[in-house]
Every structure is written in structure tokens, then in C-alpha cells.
Design an enzyme around this catalytic site. Structure first.
Site, PDB file in Angstrom:
ATOM      1  N   ARG A  51       0.824  -1.225   0.000  1.00 32.67           N
ATOM      2  CA  ARG A  51       0.000   0.000   0.000  1.00 32.67           C
ATOM      3  C   ARG A  51       0.852   1.266   0.000  1.00 32.67           C
ATOM      4  O   ARG A  51       0.438   2.296  -0.511  1.00 32.67           O
ATOM      5  CB  ARG A  51      -0.920   0.009   1.227  1.00 32.67           C
ATOM      6  CG  ARG A  51      -2.041  -1.007   1.153  1.00 32.67           C
ATOM      7  CD  ARG A  51      -2.708  -1.129   2.498  1.00 32.67           C
ATOM      8  NE  ARG A  51      -1.703  -1.438   3.524  1.00 32.67           N
ATOM      9  CZ  ARG A  51      -1.978  -1.608   4.809  1.00 32.67           C
ATOM     10  NH1 ARG A  51      -3.211  -1.483   5.243  1.00 32.67           N
ATOM     11  NH2 ARG A  51      -1.021  -1.884   5.668  1.00 32.67           N
ATOM     12  N   LYS A 148       3.483 -19.205   5.501  1.00 31.65           N
ATOM     13  CA  LYS A 148       2.784 -19.683   6.683  1.00 31.65           C
ATOM     14  C   LYS A 148       2.296 -18.480   7.489  1.00 31.65           C
ATOM     15  O   LYS A 148       2.885 -17.419   7.321  1.00 31.65           O
ATOM     16  CB  LYS A 148       3.695 -20.582   7.507  1.00 31.65           C
ATOM     17  CG  LYS A 148       4.659 -19.836   8.460  1.00 31.65           C
ATOM     18  CD  LYS A 148       5.260 -20.773   9.471  1.00 31.65           C
ATOM     19  CE  LYS A 148       5.625 -20.033  10.726  1.00 31.65           C
ATOM     20  NZ  LYS A 148       6.338 -20.748  11.733  1.00 31.65           N
ATOM     21  N   LYS A 182      16.073 -26.272   3.146  1.00 31.33           N
ATOM     22  CA  LYS A 182      17.430 -26.354   3.719  1.00 31.33           C
ATOM     23  C   LYS A 182      18.228 -27.474   3.063  1.00 31.33           C
ATOM     24  O   LYS A 182      17.705 -28.548   2.791  1.00 31.33           O
ATOM     25  CB  LYS A 182      17.340 -26.571   5.230  1.00 31.33           C
ATOM     26  CG  LYS A 182      16.814 -25.329   5.930  1.00 31.33           C
ATOM     27  CD  LYS A 182      16.922 -25.429   7.416  1.00 31.33           C
ATOM     28  CE  LYS A 182      16.441 -24.152   8.078  1.00 31.33           C
ATOM     29  NZ  LYS A 182      17.404 -23.064   7.974  1.00 31.33           N
ATOM     30  N   ASP A 235       2.367 -23.165  15.594  1.00 30.29           N
ATOM     31  CA  ASP A 235       3.396 -22.359  14.936  1.00 30.29           C
ATOM     32  C   ASP A 235       4.545 -23.220  14.388  1.00 30.29           C
ATOM     33  O   ASP A 235       5.148 -22.862  13.392  1.00 30.29           O
ATOM     34  CB  ASP A 235       3.951 -21.344  15.957  1.00 30.29           C
ATOM     35  CG  ASP A 235       4.769 -20.247  15.296  1.00 30.29           C
ATOM     36  OD1 ASP A 235       4.298 -19.709  14.276  1.00 30.29           O
ATOM     37  OD2 ASP A 235       5.875 -19.949  15.782  1.00 30.29           O
ATOM     38  N   HIS A 240       6.551 -27.207  10.415  1.00 36.63           N
ATOM     39  CA  HIS A 240       7.971 -27.539  10.284  1.00 36.63           C
ATOM     40  C   HIS A 240       8.322 -28.941  10.807  1.00 36.63           C
ATOM     41  O   HIS A 240       8.942 -29.739  10.117  1.00 36.63           O
ATOM     42  CB  HIS A 240       8.845 -26.519  11.011  1.00 36.63           C
ATOM     43  CG  HIS A 240       8.614 -25.104  10.585  1.00 36.63           C
ATOM     44  ND1 HIS A 240       8.470 -24.742   9.266  1.00 36.63           N
ATOM     45  CD2 HIS A 240       8.486 -23.964  11.291  1.00 36.63           C
ATOM     46  CE1 HIS A 240       8.281 -23.435   9.191  1.00 36.63           C
ATOM     47  NE2 HIS A 240       8.284 -22.947  10.406  1.00 36.63           N
ATOM     48  N   LYS A 328      10.813 -22.076  22.847  1.00 30.61           N
ATOM     49  CA  LYS A 328      11.477 -20.773  22.853  1.00 30.61           C
ATOM     50  C   LYS A 328      12.215 -20.607  24.175  1.00 30.61           C
ATOM     51  O   LYS A 328      11.937 -21.312  25.139  1.00 30.61           O
ATOM     52  CB  LYS A 328      10.426 -19.668  22.692  1.00 30.61           C
ATOM     53  CG  LYS A 328       9.736 -19.745  21.336  1.00 30.61           C
ATOM     54  CD  LYS A 328       9.027 -18.471  20.990  1.00 30.61           C
ATOM     55  CE  LYS A 328       8.437 -18.546  19.600  1.00 30.61           C
ATOM     56  NZ  LYS A 328       9.449 -18.432  18.532  1.00 30.61           N
TER      57      LYS A 328
HETATM   58  P1  NAP Z   1       4.910  -7.361   7.728  1.00 28.69           P
HETATM   59  O1  NAP Z   1       6.279  -6.917   8.038  1.00 28.69           O
HETATM   60  O2  NAP Z   1       3.773  -6.908   8.608  1.00 28.69           O
HETATM   61  O3  NAP Z   1       4.608  -6.942   6.233  1.00 28.69           O
HETATM   62  C1  NAP Z   1       3.339  -7.016   5.672  1.00 28.69           C
HETATM   63  C2  NAP Z   1       3.411  -6.501   4.259  1.00 28.69           C
HETATM   64  O4  NAP Z   1       2.108  -6.539   3.698  1.00 28.69           O
HETATM   65  C3  NAP Z   1       3.914  -5.085   4.145  1.00 28.69           C
HETATM   66  O5  NAP Z   1       4.689  -4.972   2.981  1.00 28.69           O
HETATM   67  C4  NAP Z   1       2.615  -4.295   3.992  1.00 28.69           C
HETATM   68  O6  NAP Z   1       2.939  -3.118   3.320  1.00 28.69           O
HETATM   69  C5  NAP Z   1       1.811  -5.262   3.149  1.00 28.69           C
HETATM   70  N1  NAP Z   1       0.369  -5.077   3.266  1.00 28.69           N
HETATM   71  C6  NAP Z   1      -0.376  -5.033   4.407  1.00 28.69           C
HETATM   72  N2  NAP Z   1      -1.681  -4.830   4.096  1.00 28.69           N
HETATM   73  C7  NAP Z   1      -1.742  -4.755   2.752  1.00 28.69           C
HETATM   74  C8  NAP Z   1      -2.797  -4.555   1.833  1.00 28.69           C
HETATM   75  N3  NAP Z   1      -4.063  -4.385   2.240  1.00 28.69           N
HETATM   76  N4  NAP Z   1      -2.527  -4.538   0.525  1.00 28.69           N
HETATM   77  C9  NAP Z   1      -1.252  -4.704   0.076  1.00 28.69           C
HETATM   78  N5  NAP Z   1      -0.193  -4.898   0.904  1.00 28.69           N
HETATM   79  C10 NAP Z   1      -0.448  -4.920   2.217  1.00 28.69           C
HETATM   80  O7  NAP Z   1       4.794  -8.952   7.675  1.00 28.69           O
HETATM   81  P2  NAP Z   1       5.947 -10.000   7.306  1.00 28.69           P
HETATM   82  O8  NAP Z   1       6.658 -10.337   8.561  1.00 28.69           O
HETATM   83  O9  NAP Z   1       6.708  -9.502   6.153  1.00 28.69           O
HETATM   84  O10 NAP Z   1       5.097 -11.281   6.932  1.00 28.69           O
HETATM   85  C11 NAP Z   1       4.448 -11.460   5.687  1.00 28.69           C
HETATM   86  C12 NAP Z   1       3.842 -12.860   5.656  1.00 28.69           C
HETATM   87  O11 NAP Z   1       4.885 -13.811   5.807  1.00 28.69           O
HETATM   88  C13 NAP Z   1       2.878 -13.142   6.801  1.00 28.69           C
HETATM   89  O12 NAP Z   1       1.887 -14.037   6.333  1.00 28.69           O
HETATM   90  C14 NAP Z   1       3.743 -13.852   7.836  1.00 28.69           C
HETATM   91  O13 NAP Z   1       2.998 -14.691   8.668  1.00 28.69           O
HETATM   92  C15 NAP Z   1       4.638 -14.640   6.922  1.00 28.69           C
HETATM   93  N6  NAP Z   1       5.938 -15.006   7.513  1.00 28.69           N
HETATM   94  C16 NAP Z   1       6.809 -14.051   7.952  1.00 28.69           C
HETATM   95  C17 NAP Z   1       8.035 -14.431   8.470  1.00 28.69           C
HETATM   96  C18 NAP Z   1       9.053 -13.405   8.905  1.00 28.69           C
HETATM   97  O14 NAP Z   1      10.150 -13.832   9.276  1.00 28.69           O
HETATM   98  N7  NAP Z   1       8.772 -12.126   8.870  1.00 28.69           N
HETATM   99  C19 NAP Z   1       8.368 -15.779   8.547  1.00 28.69           C
HETATM  100  C20 NAP Z   1       7.463 -16.731   8.096  1.00 28.69           C
HETATM  101  C21 NAP Z   1       6.251 -16.324   7.579  1.00 28.69           C
HETATM  102  P3  NAP Z   1       2.056  -1.760   3.381  1.00 28.69           P
HETATM  103  O15 NAP Z   1       1.809  -1.470   4.807  1.00 28.69           O
HETATM  104  O16 NAP Z   1       2.920  -0.797   2.668  1.00 28.69           O
HETATM  105  O17 NAP Z   1       0.822  -2.104   2.627  1.00 28.69           O
END
Ligand code: NAP
Length: 480
Positions: A51, A148, A182, A235, A240, A328
Site C-alpha cells: 500500500r 505460513k 534447507k 506455529d 515444520h 522458545k
Molecule cells: P509485515 O512486516 O507486517 O509486512 C506485511 C506486508 O504486507 C507489508 O509490505 C505491507 O505493506 C503489506 N500489506 C499489508 N496490508 C496490505 C494490503 N491491504 N494490501 C497490500 N499490501 C499490504 O509482515 P511480514 O513479517 O513480512 O510477513 C508477511 C507474511 O509472511 C505473513 O503471512 C507472515 O505470517 C509470513 N511469515 C513471515 C516471516 C518473517 O520472518 N517475517 C516468517 C514466516 C512467515 P504496506 O503497509 O505498505 O501495505
């Protein structure tokens, strides 16, 4: 030994959530590494979407910062970074709105592989799939990648699968479990099915038990609100640990081919016996910093640790328990699969010579590697004294420096998406089967109003989890 990097076909990869944490920590650094290795063709393009209103140059700056933060200095060649950034583009798109989609359609090229990475919360998966379809953006063999958590129970996973299936065929859906990317996890398959040595022993007759551990040093940190609704079972275990269990226990597939491998994994999940409450230990960390301090609900019953003893009801594994644990705030970070073989049926040596069973350990993190302990005679005089020593199977030593760095799981998995290889991704029915096994266990805790036990931060987990093995005359391998 020369490393072979085969460039993939030209592609357009759209990262929804391109401004998010996963994109900056994992996806973009992984793409840069594949680019640096020469695997990304000249025509490859990566389009960020979220966004946030910004232009391509602003996003490229942010990406550059992310690369500098998450990659070692030695890999940050200025010219390479500049060439990589040239492949980037950006569009402001709200998954829930209608703006930006026509522009995205205009940017997608004909005749190149299309991939759409849904790096956003699962509540947006449906909206993204729907719009990719209604704006006629996705080609008939476009791939979507979903992160996930894939549901929080069977019903929500089924609903998610159904939503995606409205617009995409199963062959187009790549459900990521990064553990499967991995190097050592794939080596588990190479070891089992590429050698004649192990497979004849890989059964209840020769394997005493298997331990699968995923230990984290960190607590839930700032993710307390999210984590408290999930817990270690949802989780970590449902995805995993279950995937690692499947790869360890599955029958040999007839080919290393996506559906052949996934069919065999699915059979393992379906063969799991229900787990008796006495075979599960749930814990919450306590100490200077406790789990209950990290979450909002002071009476939370969510587990930050779980250990369990599982039985696979089939001929191969009848009588061989699989012990799983994850937690954890443990004393060290480490993930491994450890196969403990049985003792020799009869010892020809003196009782005090000592003897140890063979142990094969497959370490996923922190240092990926495989180690087989075998019994030998202790060198030197003094008669026949037995010791166990590691048979070294480190890739770096055996293959020399040509193998380069061990690729991060995301590097391999994203390239597999582009190549159209689903072997290391979870199929919809696998995910549903894992939830079908998980749900009654969680429902049982709720019905019995079970509270997790406490364990010290920085320990190996609760005493009760040690007892889970002690009562069977076994012990957990130390978390190094
Ligand atoms: P995050 O940091 O909260 O990022 C979310 C992203 O989605 C941001 O780029 C946000 O950008 C975008 N977004 C939110 N609402 C939106 C909308 N309505 N339209 C378009 N874009 C939108 O989350 P994240 O940690 O990157 O995680 C993303 C996914 O990966 C999640 O499902 C999470 O469970 C999964 N995941 C993450 C990790 C990790 O290590 N971070 C590991 C495993 C899985 P804007 O605010 O600019 O829209």
C-alpha cells in the site's frame, strides 16, 4: 568438483508485501544472491507491491539498505548491487482496493514465467487471488507463493485452500515451508535414497528411536499478541516438525518428483496414531523474563514449548517412537533430526570395553551438516576399548571450496518456484491432513483445561519433558 549454476528462464516476480519484514530479511537478499551467482537471467524482473505510496527508485533504495543489513559485507559488490536494483520496479497496490491493478497488468510481459509471492497476512490471500484473476493479470501457468501460517485449524486451512482453488490450480500453488529448502533436509533424502547403506536399516528393526528438535534461544519478543493465539503446536509442530518427520519416516517415493514425494509424506501423516495426553508436555518459559510478561493475557495457557512422543502405525515403524520437541527461550538455538540406531544384537567385547549405538544426526541450524557416529577401537595400547567417533560428512571438506556458501532455504525455494518444481512445497491435502491430526490434540487441552508447566529461561525445557524419555530408558540429546 565445479559448482554448476544453471540460469532459470526469464521471469516477472511480483512480491505483494514488498515493503514487509520477510521481504527485507529473506526474499530480497535471497534474490540478490541468486543474481550474484548468475542464476537470474538478464530479463528477470522483480516488482514490489504494497500500500505504501512510493516510486520504484524509493523502493530500490530501501531494498539496497536491506541487502546491506542482511548480507555479509564480502557479498556486497557495488556494481552487482547496482545491476540488481535495475531489475526492480514498484507499484502501490492495496490488496483490498482496485487501484494499481491495471498498471500491474500493463507491466507483466508475455512469454515469461509469472510468479506472485503473497508475503502478506493470510487474510489477504483471497483478495489477491481474486484480483489477479478479475483483472486478468495471471497467465494460465502463473505461480503463486503463500507463506505460513496456512490456517489455524482444519476448517480455516480448508477455507484457504478453497479460496485459492477458485482461481488457481493446485499445480500453480506453492505453499512455503522454508525448512524444506534447507540443504541438509534435501541431503536427508540423498542419504536415504542415494545410498544402499542406510535404507535397509531405516526401520523399526534397527532404529531405536528418532528425535526431532527445533530449539530457539529467543522468546516471543514483540510478536506476543500473534504468538499467544498460536503456540508451539500450531506455529512449529503442525508445519515444520511435521514436514521433517514426514521426510524422515516416508517410504521411498518411486521418483524424486513432486507428487511422488508428497504422496509418501501424506501417508506418514495419515498413519500417525492419536497422541495420548501423557505423551505430551507443554511448557511456558519463566524467569527474569517470563512468557506471561510477553503476552497480554496474564492467564494465558498457550505453550511456548512442546515435547511429544509419536507413533507411526505402519509396518516400517511399528514400535519405534518419534520424539518431537520445540521451544522458545531454550539454552541454545539448534534444529536437528537424530536417528538413534539400536545396539548390536550381541557384544563380543568385554563388558567394560564400552559400546555405543550408532547415531546419525542431520543438523539444520545453526551449522548445516550431517554427522554419523560409529564405534571404533580407541587407538593405542590397553586392550580393546571402544569409543564412538564422528564419520565426517561435511560438504565443505569433501567437495572443496567450489561449493561456495550453503544457499539459504529461500534462495532454493524461490528458484524452484520459477523452475516450476513443487517437490519442496506442501500440497493442499498434506496441510489439511496435518491439521486434521493437530485439531483433536488442541481440542483435548481445551476440554481438559490443561495448563502448561513452567521451565526456566535458558534451560533444556521442562523436567517433565526429560521424564518423557527417561521413563522409556532414553534421554534427549543435549542441545549444544
Ligand atoms: P509485515 O512486516 O507486517 O509486512 C506485511 C506486508 O504486507 C507489508 O509490505 C505491507 O505493506 C503489506 N500489506 C499489508 N496490508 C496490505 C494490503 N491491504 N494490501 C497490500 N499490501 C499490504 O509482515 P511480514 O513479517 O513480512 O510477513 C508477511 C507474511 O509472511 C505473513 O503471512 C507472515 O505470517 C509470513 N511469515 C513471515 C516471516 C518473517 O520472518 N517475517 C516468517 C514466516 C512467515 P504496506 O503497509 O505498505 O501495505
Amino acid at each position: 568438483m565445479v559448482s554448476r549454476v544453471i540460469p532459470v528462464e526469464p521471469f516477472d516476480l511480483v512480491i505483494f508485501g514488498g515493503t514487509g519484514d520477510l521481504a527485507r530479511r529473506k526474499i530480497l537478499p535471497a534474490l540478490f544472491r541468486r543474481f550474484s551467482d548468475g542464476q537470474m537471467p538478464e530479463e528477470a524482473r522483480i516488482i514490489g507491491a504494497a500500500r505504501t505510496e512510493q516510486d520504484a527508485a524509493a523502493w530500490a533504495k530501501w531494498v539496497e539498505k536491506a541487502l546491506k543489513e542482511f548480507l555479509p559485507k564480502a557479498e556486497l559488490d557495488k556494481a552487482l548491487i547496482a545491476a540488481f536494483l535495475e531489475r526492480l520496479d514498484y507499484l502501490a497496490i492495496d490488496a483490498m482496493g482496485d487501484g494499481g491493478w491495471k498498471e500491474l497488468k500493463g507491466k507483466m510481459r508475455d512469454g515469461v514465467t509469472q510468479a506472485f509471492y503473497f508475503s502478506v497476512g493470510p487474510s489477504l490471500f483471497g483478495a489477491l487471488a481474486e484480483r489477479l484473476h478479475s483483472f486478468e493479470i495471471a497467465s494460465s501457468d502463473a505461480r503463486i507463493v503463500v507463506e505460513k501460517p496456512f490456517g489455524r485449524d482444519l476448517a480455516s486451512a480448508k477455507a484457504l485452500n478453497a479460496t485459492l482453488a477458485e482461481h488457481f490450480d493446485e499445480t500453480q500453488i506453492y505453499r512455503i515451508d522454508h525448512y524444506l529448502g534447507k540443504e541438509t533436509v534435501q541431503n536427508l533424502m540423498a542419504i536415504r535414497f542415494g545410498n544402499v547403506l542406510f535404507e535397509p536399516l531405516w526401520n523399526a528393526q534397527y532404529v531405536d528411536h528418532v528425535q526431532i528438535t527445533v530449539a530457539e534461544e529467543v522468546g516471543v519478543g514483540g510478536r506476543g499478541a500473534y504468538y499467544d493465539k498460536s503456540g508451539a503446536m500450531r506455529d512449529m509442530v503442525q508445519n515444520h516438525l511435521m514436514q521433517l518427520l514426514c521426510l524422515t519416516a516416508m517410504e521411498p517415493p518411486n521418483k524424486f518428483e513432486p507428487n511422488a514425494v508428497r504422496d509418501e509424506k501424506l501417508k506418514v501423516i495419515r498413519a500417525l496414531d492419536p497422541v495420548a495426553p501423557a505423551d505430551i508436555v507443554r511448557g511456558q518459559y519463566k524467569g527474569k523474563h517470563s512468557y506471561l510478561d510477553d503476552v497480554e493475557d496474564p492467564a494465558s495457557r498457550t505453550e511456548s514449548y512442546i515435547a511429544m512422543k509419536l507413533h507411526i502405525a505402519n509396518w516400517r515403524w511399528n514400535g519405534t517412537p518419534f520424539y518431537l520437541r520445540t521451544g522458545k527461550c531454550m539454552k541454545a538455538r539448534g534444529s536437528e533430526i537424530v536417528v538413534h540406531f539400536k545396539d548390536t544384537p550381541h557384544s563380543i567385547f568385554e563388558a567394560d570395553a564400552g559400546s555405543r549405538a550408532n547415531v546419525l544426526s542431520i543438523r539444520l541450524q545453526p551449522d548445516e551438516g550431517i554427522d554419523l557416529r560409529v564405534t571404533i577401537k580407541e587407538p593405542g595400547p590397553g586392550g580393546m576399548r571402544l569409543v564412538d567417533v564422528p564419520l565426517d560428512m561435511s560438504f565443505a571438506d569433501a567437495l572443496g571450496s567450489d561449493v561456495g556458501h550453503v544457499p539459504d532455504a529461500y534462495e532454493r525455494l524461490i528458484m524452484d518456484v520459477i523452475r516450476g518444481n513443487q517437490t519442496l512445497f506442501m500440497r493442499g491435502d498434506e496441510v489439511e491432513a496435518a491439521w486434521a491430526w493437530t485439531d483433536p490434540i488442541i481440542e483435548g487441552w481445551i476440554e481438559r483445561a490443561e495448563k502448561p508447566v513452567q521451565y526456566e529461561t535458558g534451560s533444556s525445557g521442562p523436567e517433565e519433558a526429560l521424564m518423557l524419555l527417561h521413563r522409556d530408558g532414553r534421554r534427549w540429546r543435549d542441545i549444544a
